[in-house]
Enzyme design. Structure first.
Site, PDB file in Angstrom:
ATOM      1  N   ARG A 128     -51.282  44.091 -14.225  1.00 47.82           N
ATOM      2  CA  ARG A 128     -50.867  44.685 -15.489  1.00 47.82           C
ATOM      3  C   ARG A 128     -49.458  44.259 -15.896  1.00 47.82           C
ATOM      4  O   ARG A 128     -49.213  43.932 -17.064  1.00 47.82           O
ATOM      5  CB  ARG A 128     -50.945  46.221 -15.403  1.00 47.82           C
ATOM      6  CG  ARG A 128     -52.267  46.805 -15.824  1.00 47.82           C
ATOM      7  CD  ARG A 128     -52.495  48.166 -15.199  1.00 47.82           C
ATOM      8  NE  ARG A 128     -52.511  48.049 -13.742  1.00 47.82           N
ATOM      9  CZ  ARG A 128     -53.581  47.649 -13.054  1.00 47.82           C
ATOM     10  NH1 ARG A 128     -54.690  47.363 -13.666  1.00 47.82           N
ATOM     11  NH2 ARG A 128     -53.530  47.547 -11.740  1.00 47.82           N
ATOM     12  N   THR A 129     -48.520  44.276 -14.955  1.00 50.27           N
ATOM     13  CA  THR A 129     -47.144  43.945 -15.309  1.00 50.27           C
ATOM     14  C   THR A 129     -47.039  42.501 -15.772  1.00 50.27           C
ATOM     15  O   THR A 129     -46.425  42.212 -16.803  1.00 50.27           O
ATOM     16  CB  THR A 129     -46.198  44.202 -14.121  1.00 50.27           C
ATOM     17  OG1 THR A 129     -46.268  45.589 -13.772  1.00 50.27           O
ATOM     18  CG2 THR A 129     -44.763  43.857 -14.487  1.00 50.27           C
ATOM     19  N   ARG A 177     -39.765  42.868 -11.060  1.00 46.62           N
ATOM     20  CA  ARG A 177     -40.631  43.832 -10.362  1.00 46.62           C
ATOM     21  C   ARG A 177     -40.345  43.659  -8.872  1.00 46.62           C
ATOM     22  O   ARG A 177     -40.767  42.684  -8.246  1.00 46.62           O
ATOM     23  CB  ARG A 177     -42.093  43.556 -10.687  1.00 46.62           C
ATOM     24  CG  ARG A 177     -43.077  44.508 -10.014  1.00 46.62           C
ATOM     25  CD  ARG A 177     -44.508  44.161 -10.395  1.00 46.62           C
ATOM     26  NE  ARG A 177     -45.478  44.878  -9.582  1.00 46.62           N
ATOM     27  CZ  ARG A 177     -45.992  46.071  -9.880  1.00 46.62           C
ATOM     28  NH1 ARG A 177     -45.625  46.671 -11.004  1.00 46.62           N
ATOM     29  NH2 ARG A 177     -46.869  46.648  -9.094  1.00 46.62           N
ATOM     30  N   HIS A 204     -40.251  53.495 -12.258  1.00 47.95           N
ATOM     31  CA  HIS A 204     -41.130  52.608 -13.031  1.00 47.95           C
ATOM     32  C   HIS A 204     -41.055  53.016 -14.510  1.00 47.95           C
ATOM     33  O   HIS A 204     -42.018  53.531 -15.072  1.00 47.95           O
ATOM     34  CB  HIS A 204     -42.561  52.734 -12.496  1.00 47.95           C
ATOM     35  CG  HIS A 204     -43.474  51.624 -12.908  1.00 47.95           C
ATOM     36  ND1 HIS A 204     -43.097  50.625 -13.771  1.00 47.95           N
ATOM     37  CD2 HIS A 204     -44.775  51.371 -12.584  1.00 47.95           C
ATOM     38  CE1 HIS A 204     -44.106  49.798 -13.954  1.00 47.95           C
ATOM     39  NE2 HIS A 204     -45.140  50.225 -13.238  1.00 47.95           N
ATOM     40  N   GLN A 207     -43.772  51.923 -17.235  1.00 47.65           N
ATOM     41  CA  GLN A 207     -45.046  52.640 -17.140  1.00 47.65           C
ATOM     42  C   GLN A 207     -44.968  53.979 -17.853  1.00 47.65           C
ATOM     43  O   GLN A 207     -45.884  54.352 -18.606  1.00 47.65           O
ATOM     44  CB  GLN A 207     -45.421  52.863 -15.676  1.00 47.65           C
ATOM     45  CG  GLN A 207     -46.710  53.653 -15.483  1.00 47.65           C
ATOM     46  CD  GLN A 207     -47.925  52.923 -15.987  1.00 47.65           C
ATOM     47  OE1 GLN A 207     -48.223  51.833 -15.540  1.00 47.65           O
ATOM     48  NE2 GLN A 207     -48.633  53.520 -16.945  1.00 47.65           N
ATOM     49  N   ASN A 235     -42.401  56.658  -7.103  1.00 51.59           N
ATOM     50  CA  ASN A 235     -41.586  56.112  -8.186  1.00 51.59           C
ATOM     51  C   ASN A 235     -42.078  56.529  -9.566  1.00 51.59           C
ATOM     52  O   ASN A 235     -41.278  56.669 -10.494  1.00 51.59           O
ATOM     53  CB  ASN A 235     -41.504  54.583  -8.086  1.00 51.59           C
ATOM     54  CG  ASN A 235     -42.864  53.910  -7.939  1.00 51.59           C
ATOM     55  OD1 ASN A 235     -43.909  54.549  -7.970  1.00 51.59           O
ATOM     56  ND2 ASN A 235     -42.847  52.592  -7.771  1.00 51.59           N
ATOM     57  N   ASP A 296     -52.032  58.931  -9.051  1.00 49.31           N
ATOM     58  CA  ASP A 296     -51.665  57.584  -8.609  1.00 49.31           C
ATOM     59  C   ASP A 296     -52.181  57.434  -7.179  1.00 49.31           C
ATOM     60  O   ASP A 296     -52.554  58.416  -6.528  1.00 49.31           O
ATOM     61  CB  ASP A 296     -50.140  57.415  -8.668  1.00 49.31           C
ATOM     62  CG  ASP A 296     -49.692  55.973  -8.440  1.00 49.31           C
ATOM     63  OD1 ASP A 296     -50.548  55.070  -8.405  1.00 49.31           O
ATOM     64  OD2 ASP A 296     -48.476  55.741  -8.284  1.00 49.31           O
ATOM     65  N   SER A 300     -48.658  53.667  -1.710  1.00 49.16           N
ATOM     66  CA  SER A 300     -48.204  52.614  -2.605  1.00 49.16           C
ATOM     67  C   SER A 300     -48.048  51.305  -1.849  1.00 49.16           C
ATOM     68  O   SER A 300     -48.147  51.255  -0.613  1.00 49.16           O
ATOM     69  CB  SER A 300     -46.862  53.005  -3.241  1.00 49.16           C
ATOM     70  OG  SER A 300     -46.997  54.188  -4.004  1.00 49.16           O
ATOM     71  N   MET A 301     -47.786  50.226  -2.587  1.00 51.86           N
ATOM     72  CA  MET A 301     -47.559  48.925  -1.966  1.00 51.86           C
ATOM     73  C   MET A 301     -46.394  49.020  -0.983  1.00 51.86           C
ATOM     74  O   MET A 301     -45.335  49.540  -1.306  1.00 51.86           O
ATOM     75  CB  MET A 301     -47.258  47.892  -3.054  1.00 51.86           C
ATOM     76  CG  MET A 301     -47.400  46.450  -2.604  1.00 51.86           C
ATOM     77  SD  MET A 301     -47.155  45.305  -3.987  1.00 51.86           S
ATOM     78  CE  MET A 301     -48.448  45.797  -5.098  1.00 51.86           C
ATOM     79  N   CYS A 336     -51.901  55.381 -13.576  1.00 48.96           N
ATOM     80  CA  CYS A 336     -51.163  54.156 -13.865  1.00 48.96           C
ATOM     81  C   CYS A 336     -51.883  52.901 -13.385  1.00 48.96           C
ATOM     82  O   CYS A 336     -51.500  51.788 -13.784  1.00 48.96           O
ATOM     83  CB  CYS A 336     -49.757  54.227 -13.282  1.00 48.96           C
ATOM     84  SG  CYS A 336     -49.710  54.612 -11.517  1.00 48.96           S
ATOM     85  N   LEU A 337     -52.906  53.049 -12.552  1.00 52.53           N
ATOM     86  CA  LEU A 337     -53.703  51.932 -12.034  1.00 52.53           C
ATOM     87  C   LEU A 337     -52.850  50.977 -11.194  1.00 52.53           C
ATOM     88  O   LEU A 337     -51.660  50.871 -11.422  1.00 52.53           O
ATOM     89  CB  LEU A 337     -54.406  51.187 -13.166  1.00 52.53           C
ATOM     90  CG  LEU A 337     -55.374  51.999 -14.030  1.00 52.53           C
ATOM     91  CD1 LEU A 337     -55.989  51.102 -15.119  1.00 52.53           C
ATOM     92  CD2 LEU A 337     -56.478  52.651 -13.199  1.00 52.53           C
ATOM     93  N   ARG A 364     -49.038  49.447 -21.981  1.00 54.62           N
ATOM     94  CA  ARG A 364     -47.952  48.791 -21.250  1.00 54.62           C
ATOM     95  C   ARG A 364     -47.383  47.652 -22.101  1.00 54.62           C
ATOM     96  O   ARG A 364     -46.162  47.508 -22.225  1.00 54.62           O
ATOM     97  CB  ARG A 364     -48.470  48.243 -19.906  1.00 54.62           C
ATOM     98  CG  ARG A 364     -48.658  49.267 -18.807  1.00 54.62           C
ATOM     99  CD  ARG A 364     -47.328  49.771 -18.251  1.00 54.62           C
ATOM    100  NE  ARG A 364     -46.518  48.692 -17.739  1.00 54.62           N
ATOM    101  CZ  ARG A 364     -46.634  48.164 -16.514  1.00 54.62           C
ATOM    102  NH1 ARG A 364     -47.560  48.620 -15.683  1.00 54.62           N
ATOM    103  NH2 ARG A 364     -45.828  47.193 -16.118  1.00 54.62           N
TER     104      ARG A 364
END
Length: 378
Positions: A128-129, A177, A204, A207, A235, A296, A300-301, A336-337, A364
């Protein structure tokens, strides 16, 4: 594991409503919690009366002869939502609606980014970003350059301050990012062009601007609404808290104990006295009367090794049809996917008529276009 463990050691959040002028460079002060979030680096080499714009090449030559921390040229970074006041945030969102309407109409002669380039730094991958920034910048006449994790290795192969100054001489604007928030702050400190926060482990903002735009389109406003986030205090939550410190609405983060958002960020948002802020641990009680139920991923990553552990701890925090029924028929579902269907949210909730996750994802691009227009003074 509390998400605060990923935070910079002494991150202060004061100093909202930042205006970056020709004689001051925005950078975030991390010395102590009591100091302002932004400090200026001033120079006496150039004095001007009024907001005079200079050609980019001229300003770059000028900055090369000055201090190591380079000036912004009357432009603005977009690092945290609370760096701006309510009026500015709403103005950016209004601009997003206008430019979105133009693009939807098939209009292709509005090209404010013509002749401009956007450098996109990705330490973290994202569909997405990347696509939203690259497509949006192209549709408005510009050219975006993708720099993946192996292209720069910022902070390893080359120091952040050097990357910032080199990219500033090639490009008109930088999007980053990243993992560490401090890397973003350093990038913004040394860049002489605007830096846009495409995500860090701390926040973020792009977002949440897209989320706010989506709420305006579907609910009609942000003010006076109730947004309930169910899951990890990450975040995304930090950016919602910062938005609630600028625009008055009711924000609730409902999470397992030990997974609360950063305490200092919660405190700052509450002390702002603008929105109503709650951190709770009972999803069924929290979602009652919500206008938006938001979720969410639980891991997270960078936290995937904890995924199995988190699935056990987060039992009872899945957004399912029962929870949405408790929230009420007025409640929209947002995410937010990417989503892990069947984990933090059921497939049925994502596919339900009151799910607005895909308009949210589209926005976005439109929110970021408006942010970049504002940052470039266009």
């Amino acid at each position: 594991m509390a998400y605060a463990a990923l935070m910079p050691a002494n991150l202060g959040l004061e100093g909202s409503h930042v205006q970056i002028h020709r004689t001051a460079t925005s950078c975030l002060n991390l010395d102590t919690m009591s100091k302002d979030f932004v400090r200026g680096v001033k120079t006496n080499k150039l004095k001007v009366n009024g907001p005079v714009k200079m050609p980019t090449k001229v300003s770059h030559i000028k900055s090369a002869l000055m201090s190591p921390v380079e000036e912004k040229t009357g432009l603005q970074d977009f690092l945290h939502i609370n760096d701006f006041d309510k009026g500015t945030i709403l103005k950016i969102l209004d601009r997003a609606k206008e430019v979105k309407a133009l693009l939807k109409s098939g209009e292709r002669t509005y090209l404010p980014f013509k002749g401009k380039t956007l450098a996109m730094i990705f330490a973290k991958p994202s569909m997405r970003t990347r696509v939203s920034f690259e497509t949006g910048f192209y549709l408005l006449g510009g050219h975006a350059i993708f720099l993946g994790p192996k292209d720069i290795e910022m902070g390893k192969r080359e120091e952040t301050r050097d990357v910032a100054r080199v990219l500033s001489r090639y490009n008109d604007i930088i999007m980053a990012r990243l993992f560490a928030h401090q890397d973003l702050l350093d990038l913004a400190k040394y860049a002489s062009v605007p830096v846009i926060n495409g995500l860090t482990d701390y926040n973020h903002p792009c977002q949440i601007m897209a989320d706010a735009l989506t709420m305006i389109e579907h609910i009609g406003q942000i003010e006076g609404t109730k947004v309930v986030y169910v899951g990890d205090g990450n975040n995304i939550v930090h950016s919602w808290l910062l938005l609630a410190s600028v625009i008055p609405f009711h924000f609730v983060c409902v999470c397992p104990k030990g997974f609360e958002p950063d305490a200092k960020t919660v405190e700052k948002a509450q002390q702002a006295g603008v929105g109503k802020i709650e951190i709770t641990h009972d999803p069924k009680e929290a979602v009652k009367g919500a206008d938006v139920v938001y979720s969410d991923v639980w891991a997270s990553m960078g936290q995937k090794e904890e995924a199995e552990y988190r699935r056990k701890v987060f039992q009872g925090f899945q957004v399912d049809e029962e929870l949405m029924k408790i929230a009420g028929p007025q409640a929209y579902f947002m995410h937010c996917l990417p989503a892990e269907r069947g984990v933090e949210v059921t497939n049925g909730v994502i596919e339900a008529p009151n799910s607005i996750v895909f308009p949210q994802a589209e926005n976005r691009m439109h929110a970021q276009n408006a942010i970049m227009l504002h940052s470039l003074g266009l």
